[in-house]
Design a protein around this motif. Structure first.
Motif, PDB file in Angstrom:
ATOM      1  N   PHE A  17       0.771  -1.412  -0.184  1.00 18.39           N
ATOM      2  CA  PHE A  17      -0.003   0.145  -0.130  1.00 18.39           C
ATOM      3  C   PHE A  17       1.108   1.186   0.131  1.00 18.39           C
ATOM      4  O   PHE A  17       0.650   2.162  -0.686  1.00 18.39           O
ATOM      5  N   GLY A  18       2.045   1.081   0.770  1.00 20.29           N
ATOM      6  CA  GLY A  18       2.798   2.447   0.947  1.00 20.29           C
ATOM      7  C   GLY A  18       3.325   2.597  -0.433  1.00 20.29           C
ATOM      8  O   GLY A  18       3.595   3.717  -0.848  1.00 20.29           O
ATOM      9  N   ILE A  19       4.168   1.586  -0.961  1.00 24.36           N
ATOM     10  CA  ILE A  19       4.652   1.746  -2.118  1.00 24.36           C
ATOM     11  C   ILE A  19       3.538   2.332  -3.446  1.00 24.36           C
ATOM     12  O   ILE A  19       4.081   3.330  -4.290  1.00 24.36           O
ATOM     13  N   ARG A  20       2.699   1.550  -3.410  1.00 27.76           N
ATOM     14  CA  ARG A  20       1.591   2.276  -4.347  1.00 27.76           C
ATOM     15  C   ARG A  20       1.123   3.766  -4.134  1.00 27.76           C
ATOM     16  O   ARG A  20       1.246   4.445  -5.100  1.00 27.76           O
ATOM     17  N   LYS A  35     -14.854  14.019  -1.790  1.00 27.91           N
ATOM     18  CA  LYS A  35     -15.325  12.529  -1.286  1.00 27.91           C
ATOM     19  C   LYS A  35     -14.443  11.912  -0.398  1.00 27.91           C
ATOM     20  O   LYS A  35     -15.065  11.452   0.572  1.00 27.91           O
ATOM     21  N   ALA A  36     -13.078  12.099  -0.737  1.00 33.97           N
ATOM     22  CA  ALA A  36     -12.203  11.349   0.119  1.00 33.97           C
ATOM     23  C   ALA A  36     -12.279  12.022   1.631  1.00 33.97           C
ATOM     24  O   ALA A  36     -12.105  11.393   2.734  1.00 33.97           O
ATOM     25  N   LEU A  37     -12.387  13.287   1.537  1.00 38.67           N
ATOM     26  CA  LEU A  37     -12.360  14.026   2.817  1.00 38.67           C
ATOM     27  C   LEU A  37     -13.786  13.565   3.823  1.00 38.67           C
ATOM     28  O   LEU A  37     -13.594  13.379   4.960  1.00 38.67           O
ATOM     29  N   ALA A  38     -14.899  13.591   2.956  1.00 45.13           N
ATOM     30  CA  ALA A  38     -16.289  13.089   3.507  1.00 45.13           C
ATOM     31  C   ALA A  38     -15.843  11.730   4.076  1.00 45.13           C
ATOM     32  O   ALA A  38     -16.437  11.318   5.192  1.00 45.13           O
ATOM     33  N   GLU A  63      -7.664   2.206   2.440  1.00 46.09           N
ATOM     34  CA  GLU A  63      -8.832   2.461   1.465  1.00 46.09           C
ATOM     35  C   GLU A  63      -9.420   3.887   2.147  1.00 46.09           C
ATOM     36  O   GLU A  63      -9.775   4.733   0.869  1.00 46.09           O
ATOM     37  N   ILE A  64      -9.653   4.187   3.191  1.00 47.11           N
ATOM     38  CA  ILE A  64     -10.235   5.601   3.634  1.00 47.11           C
ATOM     39  C   ILE A  64      -9.005   6.563   3.685  1.00 47.11           C
ATOM     40  O   ILE A  64      -9.206   7.768   3.651  1.00 47.11           O
ATOM     41  N   GLY A  65      -7.941   6.211   4.346  1.00 45.48           N
ATOM     42  CA  GLY A  65      -6.990   7.008   5.064  1.00 45.48           C
ATOM     43  C   GLY A  65      -6.065   7.836   3.752  1.00 45.48           C
ATOM     44  O   GLY A  65      -6.017   8.899   3.659  1.00 45.48           O
ATOM     45  N   SER A  66      -5.599   6.781   2.872  1.00 43.69           N
ATOM     46  CA  SER A  66      -4.814   7.146   1.951  1.00 43.69           C
ATOM     47  C   SER A  66      -5.280   8.195   1.027  1.00 43.69           C
ATOM     48  O   SER A  66      -4.596   9.174   0.688  1.00 43.69           O
ATOM     49  N   MET A  70      -3.345  14.860   2.089  1.00 45.73           N
ATOM     50  CA  MET A  70      -2.546  15.763   1.487  1.00 45.73           C
ATOM     51  C   MET A  70      -1.261  15.105   0.877  1.00 45.73           C
ATOM     52  O   MET A  70      -0.534  14.585   1.722  1.00 45.73           O
ATOM     53  N   THR A  71      -1.176  15.233  -0.389  1.00 46.62           N
ATOM     54  CA  THR A  71       0.185  14.498  -0.829  1.00 46.62           C
ATOM     55  C   THR A  71       1.318  15.314  -0.725  1.00 46.62           C
ATOM     56  O   THR A  71       1.803  16.008  -1.554  1.00 46.62           O
ATOM     57  N   MET A  72       1.820  15.196   0.590  1.00 42.01           N
ATOM     58  CA  MET A  72       3.089  15.939   1.028  1.00 42.01           C
ATOM     59  C   MET A  72       4.350  15.468   0.177  1.00 42.01           C
ATOM     60  O   MET A  72       5.373  16.049   0.395  1.00 42.01           O
ATOM     61  N   THR A  73       4.063  14.334  -0.274  1.00 43.70           N
ATOM     62  CA  THR A  73       5.432  13.618  -0.985  1.00 43.70           C
ATOM     63  C   THR A  73       5.230  13.935  -2.350  1.00 43.70           C
ATOM     64  O   THR A  73       6.169  13.517  -3.077  1.00 43.70           O
ATOM     65  N   SER A  74       4.361  14.810  -2.762  1.00 41.52           N
ATOM     66  CA  SER A  74       4.123  14.965  -4.178  1.00 41.52           C
ATOM     67  C   SER A  74       5.446  15.961  -4.540  1.00 41.52           C
ATOM     68  O   SER A  74       5.549  16.868  -3.623  1.00 41.52           O
ATOM     69  N   PRO A  75       6.142  15.953  -5.887  1.00 37.66           N
ATOM     70  CA  PRO A  75       7.135  16.806  -6.228  1.00 37.66           C
ATOM     71  C   PRO A  75       6.430  18.231  -6.257  1.00 37.66           C
ATOM     72  O   PRO A  75       7.029  19.166  -6.624  1.00 37.66           O
TER      73      PRO A  75
END
Ligand SMILES: Cc1ncc(COP(=O)(O)O)c(C=O)c1O
Length: 456
Positions: A17-20, A35-38, A63-66, A70-75
């Motif tokens: 899951f972490g790698i994906r 939707k993800a936040l809800a 499923e719900i957390g990922s 916020m994608t802080m790992t995003s470039p």
């Protein structure tokens, strides 16, 4: 399935899951969807009477957390001052977690205590700090400031014959504390935690970049601590630490440097001039989870007078090996028990080497300059001298700035924060992630400029 197989499958699932997640972070929208936040509300439930299987617990997190992170790992995440965690440090973090070491004493955790000592010495060398400085691996720059200033408090009071660790501050003689008018709020919090008060420090005026004006330092008479900053969180500016040291060290003052991200400039031959004179200070706080790109939480306090740090932090207990011939990590930190966070610092430095650290710092700085140049060319006002990795841009009046920044955040191509700099609302771009490329900067600029030109 037996317990061993179940346990292996669980850890493999979490890794998968972490790698994906990390692979997807390059392309996914930076901010989570509505939707993800809800959906996150599904976590909010009464304490369950009956447990859930381990596999389902981890599947639920993914499923719900990922999707709701916020994608802080995003470039293309440029909010606050946030690193993106180098792959080798995520891997070292996973392995260190598997070891589950409590790095209190060298004798019981020899591997991690050694790795932390090595990482400490490498950073001391990288930053050009006095070679016999002591260090503490803490949660972040907030606690690194606190830890450094606890050592300062110990030494300053010892110099006037007051044992502050034994007798506290209630009847203690006063100490003058100087801070820059743009000091980071966590430094002020640290002063409060240490009994110096959040409001008693004397503010030294700053210029338009947030640099302390050394000519406006008040005359010192008696015990004093002077808190300087390497890297203002809005502008990236550096206080003139050399001038400040020249002015206050002859009076016996302790000089502290809050270098949460700016201290890393000392690791780049092209940027180390910004840190000139910093080696004359007495303590330095920095983060590894910002510009060294290791996972949270990871900050480091360095103190020239290791005995002062040890006096402020060590404890004596019959059940602990407190009189060890080794360097006991817990002699230097506010915590007794803690994770071996220094291992990730070691892994980052071992993997990058001196040249790799410098290249990572320089890349962030040149990407920040690229942001500033195109925003300026497009007719928008860049409010700061881009000396490091921070860019402040204004798209117009305060309301226009807030509206545009909100749209940029919602658009999801990139994420930048809002700030108020010396009375003006502005967008803050902080380039800190190891994986940000020129193409990421251009893609972000295209999105930012399209929104700003449409709405300005
Ligand atoms: C200059 C400065 N000092 C201290 C801090 C606090 O760091 P942390 O959140 O890691 O405790 C920050 C955070 O951005 C900072 O920029």
């Amino acid at each position: 399935m037996n317990d061993k197989t179940r346990s292996r499958r669980l850890l493999e699932d979490a890794a998968r899951f972490g790698i994906r997640y990390r692979e997807a972070s390059v392309d996914r929208a930076v901010a989570p969807s509505k939707k993800a936040l809800a959906d996150v509300q599904q976590f909010v439930e009464p304490m369950p009477d009956v447990g859930t299987s381990d596999g389902d617990v981890i599947a639920l997190l993914d499923e719900i957390g990922s999707p709701a992170t916020m994608t802080m790992t995003s470039p293309r995440y440029f909010g606050f001052v946030i690193g993106g965690s180098l792959p080798v440090t995520v891997a070292s973090n996973w392995l260190t977690t598997a070891w589950d070491q409590n790095v209190v004493m060298h004798e019981i955790t020899p591997a991690v205590a050694t790795l932390e000592r090595v990482a400490m010495n490498w950073m001391i060398e990288l930053f050009g700090l006095p070679s016999d400085s002591a260090a503490a691996f803490v949660t972040g720059a907030t606690v690194a400031n606190f830890t450094s200033l606890a050592a300062a408090r110990n030494r300053i009071y010892a110099d006037i014959g007051w044992d502050v660790e034994a007798d506290g501050l209630l009847d203690a003689p006063p100490v003058t504390v100087l801070i820059g008018a743009e000091a980071h709020p966590t430094l002020i919090k640290s002063l409060g935690l240490l009994g110096f008060g959040r409001k008693r420090a004397i503010e030294v005026p700053v210029d338009r970049q947030g640099r302390m004006d050394a000519s406006k330092l008040p005359a010192l008479d008696g015990p004093a601590i002077v808190c300087t900053q390497a890297g203002n969180l809005n502008t990236g500016a550096f206080d003139p630490v050399a001038d400040i040291c020249d002015a206050v060290k002859p009076k016996g003052a302790w000089v502290h440097v809050d270098g949460a991200f700016g201290l890393w400039a000392a690791a780049s031959p092209d940027r180390q001039h910004l840190c000139a004179g910093m080696q004359s200070a007495d303590s330095w706080a920095t983060d590894a989870h910002k510009w060294l790109n290791v996972p949270y939480d990871s900050g480091i306090a360095f103190v020239r007078d290791g005995a002062a740090l040890k006096s402020a932090m060590s404890i004596t207990a019959d059940y602990l090996m407190t009189h060890s011939e080794f360097r006991n990590p817990s002699d230097y930190t506010p915590e007794l028990s803690r994770r071996a966070r220094g291992v990730d610092v070691w892994a980052a430095l071992k993997s990058l080497g001196r040249q790799g650290v410098a290249a990572m710092i320089d890349r962030s700085c040149s990407n920040a300059r690229r942001f500033a140049a195109r925003l300026h060319e497009a007719g928008f006002e860049v409010l700061n001298d881009v000396v490091l990795n921070q860019v402040l841009v204004s798209f117009g009046d305060d309301a226009t700035n807030r509206r545009i920044i909100d749209e940029i955040q919602k658009d999801g191509t990139c994420w930048c924060g809002v700030t108020v700099w010396q009375g003006r609302t502005a967008m803050r771009i902080s380039v800190c992630n190891w994986s940000t490329t020129v193409a990421d900067v251009d893609k972000s600029l295209d999105a930012i400029l399209a929104i700003a030109q449409r709405s300005a």
